[in-house]
Scaffold this active site. Structure first.
Site, PDB file in Angstrom:
ATOM      1  N   LEU A   1       6.907 107.711  -3.376  1.00  0.00           N
ATOM      2  CA  LEU A   1       6.370 107.581  -2.024  1.00  0.00           C
ATOM      3  C   LEU A   1       6.237 106.160  -1.513  1.00  0.00           C
ATOM      4  O   LEU A   1       5.801 105.946  -0.384  1.00  0.00           O
ATOM      5  CB  LEU A   1       5.003 108.296  -1.942  1.00  0.00           C
ATOM      6  CG  LEU A   1       5.057 109.777  -2.331  1.00  0.00           C
ATOM      7  CD1 LEU A   1       3.705 110.442  -2.141  1.00  0.00           C
ATOM      8  CD2 LEU A   1       6.128 110.522  -1.553  1.00  0.00           C
TER       9      LEU A   1
ATOM     10  N   ASP B   1      13.880 106.779   4.914  1.00  0.00           N
ATOM     11  CA  ASP B   1      14.614 108.011   5.253  1.00  0.00           C
ATOM     12  C   ASP B   1      15.772 107.810   6.239  1.00  0.00           C
ATOM     13  O   ASP B   1      16.132 108.727   6.967  1.00  0.00           O
ATOM     14  CB  ASP B   1      13.649 109.068   5.831  1.00  0.00           C
ATOM     15  CG  ASP B   1      12.503 109.353   4.874  1.00  0.00           C
ATOM     16  OD1 ASP B   1      12.743 109.371   3.654  1.00  0.00           O
ATOM     17  OD2 ASP B   1      11.367 109.544   5.349  1.00  0.00           O
TER      18      ASP B   1
ATOM     19  N   GLY C   1       6.318 115.503 -10.283  1.00  0.00           N
ATOM     20  CA  GLY C   1       7.518 115.284 -11.111  1.00  0.00           C
ATOM     21  C   GLY C   1       8.277 116.547 -11.448  1.00  0.00           C
ATOM     22  O   GLY C   1       9.048 116.567 -12.419  1.00  0.00           O
ATOM     23  N   SER C   2       8.113 117.603 -10.633  1.00  0.00           N
ATOM     24  CA  SER C   2       8.845 118.830 -10.978  1.00  0.00           C
ATOM     25  C   SER C   2      10.358 118.646 -10.757  1.00  0.00           C
ATOM     26  O   SER C   2      11.162 119.191 -11.516  1.00  0.00           O
ATOM     27  CB  SER C   2       8.314 120.037 -10.198  1.00  0.00           C
ATOM     28  OG  SER C   2       8.596 119.930  -8.830  1.00  0.00           O
TER      29      SER C   2
ATOM     30  N   HIS D   1      14.543 114.184   0.378  1.00  0.00           N
ATOM     31  CA  HIS D   1      13.510 114.335   1.402  1.00  0.00           C
ATOM     32  C   HIS D   1      13.363 115.822   1.727  1.00  0.00           C
ATOM     33  O   HIS D   1      14.367 116.520   1.891  1.00  0.00           O
ATOM     34  CB  HIS D   1      13.906 113.549   2.652  1.00  0.00           C
ATOM     35  CG  HIS D   1      12.817 113.530   3.674  1.00  0.00           C
ATOM     36  ND1 HIS D   1      11.703 112.714   3.566  1.00  0.00           N
ATOM     37  CD2 HIS D   1      12.635 114.256   4.803  1.00  0.00           C
ATOM     38  CE1 HIS D   1      10.907 112.928   4.588  1.00  0.00           C
ATOM     39  NE2 HIS D   1      11.442 113.861   5.348  1.00  0.00           N
TER      40      HIS D   1
HETATM   41  C1  GAR Z   1       9.558 116.874  -3.181  1.00  0.00           C
HETATM   42  O1  GAR Z   1       9.489 118.008  -2.365  1.00  0.00           O
HETATM   43  C2  GAR Z   1      10.279 115.759  -2.474  1.00  0.00           C
HETATM   44  O2  GAR Z   1      11.266 116.198  -1.609  1.00  0.00           O
HETATM   45  C3  GAR Z   1       9.163 115.095  -1.709  1.00  0.00           C
HETATM   46  O3  GAR Z   1       8.078 115.108  -2.589  1.00  0.00           O
HETATM   47  C4  GAR Z   1       8.163 116.283  -3.403  1.00  0.00           C
HETATM   48  C5  GAR Z   1       7.939 115.859  -4.839  1.00  0.00           C
HETATM   49  O4  GAR Z   1       7.752 116.980  -5.650  1.00  0.00           O
HETATM   50  N1  GAR Z   1       9.517 113.777  -1.323  1.00  0.00           N
HETATM   51  C6  GAR Z   1       9.110 113.234  -0.181  1.00  0.00           C
HETATM   52  O5  GAR Z   1       8.377 113.799   0.590  1.00  0.00           O
HETATM   53  C7  GAR Z   1       9.634 111.828   0.085  1.00  0.00           C
HETATM   54  N2  GAR Z   1       9.413 111.463   1.450  1.00  0.00           N
HETATM   55  P1  GAR Z   1       7.832 116.833  -7.227  1.00  0.00           P
HETATM   56  O6  GAR Z   1       6.988 115.615  -7.611  1.00  0.00           O
HETATM   57  O7  GAR Z   1       7.221 118.092  -7.757  1.00  0.00           O
HETATM   58  O8  GAR Z   1       9.252 116.673  -7.593  1.00  0.00           O
END
Ligand code: GAR
Length: 190
Positions: A85, A145, A12-13, A104
């Site tokens: 996801l 995507d 969740g950053s 993405h």
């Molecule tokens: C992010 O880098 C986002 O782009 C990716 O998950 C990460 C979540 O980080 N999303 C995917 O890969 C979707 N296919 P976060 O939870 O720290 O924001």
């Protein structure tokens, strides 16, 4: 005031960055954070900001209208997937046309699709010897995507990069651009 909701699955950053960006600007409110994992760090982060959270499972998303109804009751201007996801089902896509966006961690159409998330994407980019990667912000349709691309930004991939160092570069791009793109979408909707 524009209301957004954010869907998350993990750390969740990005969600935190979006919340911080809009806090104090008085134009956009993060009305709720939806999460499919009860143990996700994202939930703790949301609670620290006093943002209401909803945790749901596959039944609520895919086998009933529970998540759809929760969204309809909030009537958000934008639904933001920030590290979420699971696939968004058709009932929600049809109820919110042009109002669901995803980020993405690669330059779509490369390295997208089922199973392509987080570290898996960065490993694939490195395995192919690509010299650049980046982020894609896109509308969400029925396929992983594949929705229309709204925005992309690139970074260099260096020989010494690892999945971890590449993830850091990608996160930096995400933090820089995702909130601003959301802001633009809310001011000039599709
Ligand atoms: C992010 O880098 C986002 O782009 C990716 O998950 C990460 C979540 O980080 N999303 C995917 O890969 C979707 N296919 P976060 O939870 O720290 O924001």
């Amino acid at each position: 005031m524009r209301d957004i909701v954010i869907f998350v699955s993990g750390s969740g950053s990005n969600m935190q960055r979006i919340v911080e960006y809009f806090r104090g600007r008085g134009q956009v409110c993060v009305a709720k954070v939806f999460c499919n994992r009860p143990d996700a760090l994202a939930l703790k982060r949301a609670e620290q900001f006093g943002i209401p959270t909803a945790v749901f499972g596959k039944d609520a998303l895919y086998r009933s209208d529970a998540v759809l109804c929760a969204l309809q009751s909030l009537s958000p201007d934008l639904i933001v997937l920030a590290g979420f996801l699971w696939k968004i089902p058709e009932n929600i896509i049809h109820a919110f046309p042009g109002k669901i966006v995803n980020i993405h961690p690669a330059l779509l159409p490369r390295y997208g699709g089922k199973g392509m998330y987080g570290e898996h994407v960065h490993r694939a980019v490195l395995a192919h010897g690509d010299t650049e990667s980046g982020i894609t912000i896109h509308y969400v349709n029925e396929n992983y995507d594949e929705g229309d691309i709204i925005f992309q930004a690139k970074c260099c991939v260096d020989r010494e990069d690892t999945p971890d160092t590449l993830a850091k570069k990608i996160h930096a791009l995400e933090y820089e651009h995702f909130p601003a793109v959301i802001e633009k979408l809310l001011i000039i909707p599709k």
